[in-house]
Design an enzyme around this catalytic site. Sequence first.
Site, PDB file in Angstrom:
ATOM      1  N   HIS A 194      -5.733  11.563  10.111  1.00  0.00           N
ATOM      2  CA  HIS A 194      -5.645  10.623   8.905  1.00  0.00           C
ATOM      3  C   HIS A 194      -5.221  11.345   8.053  1.00  0.00           C
ATOM      4  CE1 HIS A 194      -7.093   6.648   6.867  1.00  0.00           C
ATOM      5  NE2 HIS A 194      -5.861   7.185   6.745  1.00  0.00           N
ATOM      6  N   PHE A 227       3.328  -3.842  -5.958  1.00  0.00           N
ATOM      7  CA  PHE A 227       4.398  -3.902  -7.206  1.00  0.00           C
ATOM      8  C   PHE A 227       5.764  -4.379  -6.688  1.00  0.00           C
ATOM      9  CE2 PHE A 227       7.973  -1.044  -8.578  1.00  0.00           C
ATOM     10  CZ  PHE A 227       8.014  -1.640  -9.989  1.00  0.00           C
ATOM     11  N   TYR A 252     -11.663   2.875   6.947  1.00  0.00           N
ATOM     12  CA  TYR A 252     -11.524   1.795   6.245  1.00  0.00           C
ATOM     13  C   TYR A 252     -12.893   0.777   6.499  1.00  0.00           C
ATOM     14  CZ  TYR A 252      -6.459   2.538   6.955  1.00  0.00           C
ATOM     15  OH  TYR A 252      -5.113   3.375   6.874  1.00  0.00           O
ATOM     16  N   PRO A 296       5.011  -0.585   2.247  1.00  0.00           N
ATOM     17  CA  PRO A 296       6.616  -1.008   1.957  1.00  0.00           C
ATOM     18  C   PRO A 296       6.667  -1.664   0.871  1.00  0.00           C
ATOM     19  CG  PRO A 296       5.946  -2.105   3.804  1.00  0.00           C
ATOM     20  CD  PRO A 296       4.576  -1.216   3.498  1.00  0.00           C
ATOM     21  N   GLY A 336       5.265  -1.266  -2.033  1.00  0.00           N
ATOM     22  CA  GLY A 336       4.520  -0.584  -3.333  1.00  0.00           C
ATOM     23  C   GLY A 336       3.316  -1.079  -3.733  1.00  0.00           C
ATOM     24  N   ARG A 337       2.255  -1.282  -2.648  1.00  0.00           N
ATOM     25  CA  ARG A 337       0.927  -1.726  -3.022  1.00  0.00           C
ATOM     26  C   ARG A 337       0.961  -3.099  -3.953  1.00  0.00           C
ATOM     27  NH1 ARG A 337      -2.338   2.575  -1.205  1.00  0.00           N
ATOM     28  NH2 ARG A 337      -1.107   4.328  -1.249  1.00  0.00           N
TER      29      ARG A 337
END
Length: 344
Positions: free
Chosen positions: A126, A211, A55, A206, A208-209
Amino acid sequence: MQQRRLGPWQVAPVAFGGMNLSHGYGAAASPAQAQSLVAAALDAGMNLYDTAALYGFGSNEELLGPLLKPHRNRIVLASKCGMAGVRGEDGVVRRVIDGRPATLRRNCEDSLRRLGTEVIDLYYLHRWDKNVPIEDSVGEMSRLVEEGKVRALGLSEVGVEALRRAHSVHPITALQSEYSLWTRNAELGTLAACQELGIAYVAFSPVGRGFLSGKLTDVSTLAKGDIRLAMPRFAPENYARNLELLEPMRAVAEQAGCTLAELAVVWVLHQGEHVIALPGTTKLEHLAENLRAAQVQLSAEALQALDAMFAPEKIVGDRYAPQGQSEVDTEKYSFEQPGPVAAV
């Protein structure tokens, strides 16, 4: 918040995902912004904090380390190895998956330094480097446990077979993979395998990015460099069709007295007592939603309705483009197709 078991620890059911602060979704958060989020999370009782060497190519660990250090004895700190940024001869830093033992050991030393800690509580592989037997990668990670540099091991984005193979080498404490109403691959085996083996399932994205929050209605507004632009289900045509799934979901949220994002998170938490939700955000109001989700109550009828609304065959577009899909080992539904990639 009611606690859930994560290996030797008891943690809040909703964890703090650090990735969004430095990686994947446009501009990085400022240090002041990150400090406000971490302070609010700590005050609310969040005690599992998740980062990775990848990251921001190390910057996320450098950002979170000093913020978490004063609270080190009351949190569980998780990071990841095996996928990191490597600078090429041209000076460009690129993502590289490398599960060789020497690389994982070097990743760990680098993460310890950036985080400013002597031990990482939960250390994930990862991505599984298919060029290296998973037994070799996990075997080296187990030696990091023996040396006191790591307390427990996890895996990310692997399927049932690899999970069992790894678990036979050293106990696996957590499996971290994407899981939400519109990404239900976990139900093809890993969710049940984790329950059987006593492994926590840490569900990233959780919401949905974004959405499932209902707040992202136009993908053309995504910032340049946002990883969602290369994900087939966020391609404009696919996304427009996926948005139709949210309308019946709104009625369930209204009946439950919560937002769409809260409903998405609490649905994940209802999938088993061994499930921990791992959302990420850069906004305090979204963090508050994530926290409130743990208090929402859903009826069996509501859960059944949501299951039917988001049956996997109704989702348009795969979650990753072919390159990203080749990097994970998770099971797929047979009808999933990569689909077009957005050109924005």
